[in-house]
Design a protein around this motif. Structure first.
Motif, mmCIF file in Angstrom:
data_model
loop_
_atom_site.group_PDB
_atom_site.id
_atom_site.type_symbol
_atom_site.label_atom_id
_atom_site.label_comp_id
_atom_site.label_asym_id
_atom_site.label_seq_id
_atom_site.Cartn_x
_atom_site.Cartn_y
_atom_site.Cartn_z
ATOM 1 N N ASN A 69 -26.612 29.821 -37.983
ATOM 2 C CA ASN A 69 -27.691 30.797 -37.869
ATOM 3 C C ASN A 69 -28.136 31.158 -39.278
ATOM 4 O OD1 ASN A 69 -29.495 32.714 -36.988
ATOM 5 N ND2 ASN A 69 -27.942 34.200 -36.375
ATOM 6 N N HIS A 70 -29.357 30.765 -39.648
ATOM 7 C CA HIS A 70 -29.891 31.021 -40.989
ATOM 8 C C HIS A 70 -28.936 30.492 -42.064
ATOM 9 C CE1 HIS A 70 -33.175 33.372 -39.381
ATOM 10 N NE2 HIS A 70 -32.296 34.047 -38.650
ATOM 11 N N HIS A 71 -28.522 29.247 -41.916
ATOM 12 C CA HIS A 71 -27.646 28.552 -42.861
ATOM 13 C C HIS A 71 -26.242 29.150 -42.943
ATOM 14 C CE1 HIS A 71 -31.145 26.311 -44.175
ATOM 15 N NE2 HIS A 71 -31.780 27.447 -44.333
ATOM 16 N N THR A 72 -25.877 29.978 -41.974
ATOM 17 C CA THR A 72 -24.554 30.591 -41.954
ATOM 18 C C THR A 72 -23.786 30.106 -40.735
ATOM 19 O OG1 THR A 72 -25.426 32.584 -43.017
ATOM 20 C CG2 THR A 72 -23.297 32.787 -41.905
ATOM 21 N N PRO A 73 -22.600 29.533 -40.934
ATOM 22 C CA PRO A 73 -21.813 29.118 -39.778
ATOM 23 C C PRO A 73 -21.206 30.341 -39.086
ATOM 24 C CG PRO A 73 -20.611 28.643 -41.795
ATOM 25 C CD PRO A 73 -21.956 29.175 -42.197
ATOM 26 N N LEU A 74 -21.397 30.413 -37.788
ATOM 27 C CA LEU A 74 -20.831 31.501 -36.998
ATOM 28 C C LEU A 74 -19.812 30.908 -36.035
ATOM 29 C CD1 LEU A 74 -24.146 33.402 -36.234
ATOM 30 C CD2 LEU A 74 -22.429 33.982 -37.939
ATOM 31 N N PHE A 75 -18.593 31.388 -36.128
ATOM 32 C CA PHE A 75 -17.515 30.884 -35.284
ATOM 33 C C PHE A 75 -17.285 31.837 -34.126
ATOM 34 C CE2 PHE A 75 -16.793 28.767 -39.257
ATOM 35 C CZ PHE A 75 -16.352 27.512 -38.878
ATOM 36 N N LEU A 76 -17.049 31.285 -32.963
ATOM 37 C CA LEU A 76 -16.705 32.059 -31.783
ATOM 38 C C LEU A 76 -15.193 31.930 -31.605
ATOM 39 C CD1 LEU A 76 -19.578 30.799 -29.470
ATOM 40 C CD2 LEU A 76 -19.546 32.849 -30.880
ATOM 41 N N TYR A 77 -14.491 32.996 -31.890
ATOM 42 C CA TYR A 77 -13.033 32.926 -31.868
ATOM 43 C C TYR A 77 -12.514 33.075 -30.439
ATOM 44 C CZ TYR A 77 -13.333 32.890 -36.870
ATOM 45 O OH TYR A 77 -13.622 32.529 -38.159
ATOM 46 N N GLU A 78 -12.813 32.058 -29.672
ATOM 47 C CA GLU A 78 -12.377 31.950 -28.288
ATOM 48 C C GLU A 78 -11.695 30.605 -28.142
ATOM 49 O OE1 GLU A 78 -12.944 34.267 -25.961
ATOM 50 O OE2 GLU A 78 -14.259 35.563 -27.134
ATOM 51 N N ASN A 79 -10.964 30.423 -27.066
ATOM 52 C CA ASN A 79 -10.439 29.103 -26.778
ATOM 53 C C ASN A 79 -11.612 28.159 -26.559
ATOM 54 O OD1 ASN A 79 -7.689 29.779 -26.905
ATOM 55 N ND2 ASN A 79 -7.777 30.594 -24.832
ATOM 56 N N VAL A 80 -11.468 26.925 -26.988
ATOM 57 C CA VAL A 80 -12.573 25.973 -27.009
ATOM 58 C C VAL A 80 -13.299 25.891 -25.670
ATOM 59 C CG1 VAL A 80 -13.181 23.548 -27.313
ATOM 60 C CG2 VAL A 80 -11.575 24.627 -28.860
ATOM 61 N N TYR A 81 -12.573 25.795 -24.580
ATOM 62 C CA TYR A 81 -13.221 25.590 -23.287
ATOM 63 C C TYR A 81 -13.468 26.883 -22.517
ATOM 64 C CZ TYR A 81 -12.607 20.707 -24.255
ATOM 65 O OH TYR A 81 -12.689 19.477 -24.834
ATOM 66 N N ASP A 82 -13.277 28.063 -23.160
ATOM 67 C CA ASP A 82 -13.580 29.334 -22.501
ATOM 68 C C ASP A 82 -15.062 29.677 -22.578
ATOM 69 O OD1 ASP A 82 -10.970 29.663 -21.801
ATOM 70 O OD2 ASP A 82 -10.524 31.219 -23.285
ATOM 71 N N VAL A 83 -15.786 29.035 -23.479
ATOM 72 C CA VAL A 83 -17.210 29.319 -23.679
ATOM 73 C C VAL A 83 -18.005 28.068 -23.337
ATOM 74 C CG1 VAL A 83 -18.946 30.042 -25.355
ATOM 75 C CG2 VAL A 83 -16.614 30.901 -25.552
ATOM 76 N N GLU A 84 -19.019 28.224 -22.496
ATOM 77 C CA GLU A 84 -19.863 27.087 -22.132
ATOM 78 C C GLU A 84 -21.313 27.406 -22.463
ATOM 79 O OE1 GLU A 84 -19.387 25.757 -18.126
ATOM 80 O OE2 GLU A 84 -17.205 25.660 -18.286
ATOM 81 N N PHE A 85 -22.053 26.382 -22.827
ATOM 82 C CA PHE A 85 -23.471 26.521 -23.131
ATOM 83 C C PHE A 85 -24.227 25.523 -22.280
ATOM 84 C CE2 PHE A 85 -21.048 27.603 -26.885
ATOM 85 C CZ PHE A 85 -21.608 28.814 -27.265
ATOM 86 N N LYS A 86 -25.345 25.947 -21.709
ATOM 87 C CA LYS A 86 -26.189 25.008 -20.971
ATOM 88 C C LYS A 86 -27.374 24.662 -21.873
ATOM 89 C CE LYS A 86 -25.234 26.037 -16.204
ATOM 90 N NZ LYS A 86 -25.796 26.391 -14.902
ATOM 91 N N VAL A 87 -27.566 23.387 -22.068
ATOM 92 C CA VAL A 87 -28.689 22.901 -22.865
ATOM 93 C C VAL A 87 -29.462 21.943 -21.994
ATOM 94 C CG1 VAL A 87 -29.355 21.596 -24.902
ATOM 95 C CG2 VAL A 87 -27.370 23.127 -25.005
ATOM 96 N N SER A 88 -30.749 22.156 -21.879
ATOM 97 C CA SER A 88 -31.602 21.255 -21.094
ATOM 98 C C SER A 88 -32.474 20.436 -22.030
ATOM 99 C CB SER A 88 -32.493 22.060 -20.143
ATOM 100 O OG SER A 88 -31.705 22.741 -19.199
ATOM 101 N N LEU A 89 -32.579 19.163 -21.734
ATOM 102 C CA LEU A 89 -33.452 18.272 -22.477
ATOM 103 C C LEU A 89 -34.126 17.383 -21.451
ATOM 104 C CD1 LEU A 89 -34.431 17.290 -25.252
ATOM 105 C CD2 LEU A 89 -32.541 15.679 -25.243
ATOM 106 N N GLY A 90 -35.360 17.694 -21.139
ATOM 107 C CA GLY A 90 -36.035 16.985 -20.049
ATOM 108 C C GLY A 90 -35.311 17.269 -18.754
ATOM 109 N N ASP A 91 -34.962 16.233 -18.032
ATOM 110 C CA ASP A 91 -34.267 16.413 -16.754
ATOM 111 C C ASP A 91 -32.754 16.392 -16.909
ATOM 112 O OD1 ASP A 91 -34.092 13.753 -17.391
ATOM 113 O OD2 ASP A 91 -34.460 13.027 -15.369
ATOM 114 N N LYS A 92 -32.265 16.321 -18.127
ATOM 115 C CA LYS A 92 -30.817 16.318 -18.368
ATOM 116 C C LYS A 92 -30.353 17.718 -18.743
ATOM 117 C CE LYS A 92 -30.435 11.577 -19.889
ATOM 118 N NZ LYS A 92 -30.060 11.072 -18.592
ATOM 119 N N GLN A 93 -29.162 18.083 -18.262
ATOM 120 C CA GLN A 93 -28.599 19.386 -18.623
ATOM 121 C C GLN A 93 -27.148 19.193 -18.994
ATOM 122 O OE1 GLN A 93 -27.834 22.633 -15.707
ATOM 123 N NE2 GLN A 93 -29.467 23.627 -16.867
#
Length: 93
Positions: A69-93
């Protein structure tokens, strides 16, 4: 499980294109449809990876999710698979 060097190369090549705009983000989506011809050979509860198993496990278990974010790395101090992100690109998610 795409090779990180390939992903970086793809992003750099996309940024070289002169579209007049700079993207806010870059998503490289891998649609991996290569697998056993005989689907019965796929074992349940087995993680299949297309690159270094050691690096995959290190990244999957030991690393925290991170985004820029604005050239700054932001870490989410959670277990790797506890946080999910949905990204859509065309018909793929």
């Amino acid at each position: 499980g795409m090779n990180p060097g390939v992903v970086q190369w793809m992003a750099v090549e996309l940024l070289k294109k002169d579209s007049g705009e700079r993207p806010l983000g870059c998503y490289i989506v891998e649609h991996d449809n290569y697998f056993f011809k005989d689907k019965a050979k796929a074992k349940k509860d087995v993680i299949y990876t297309t690159w270094s198993p050691e690096c995959f496990l290190d990244e999957a278990i030991s690393s925290y999710p991170m985004f820029m974010n604005h050239h700054t790395p932001l870490f989410l101090y959670e277990n790797v698979y506890d946080v999910e992100f949905k990204v859509s690109l065309g018909d793929k998610q």
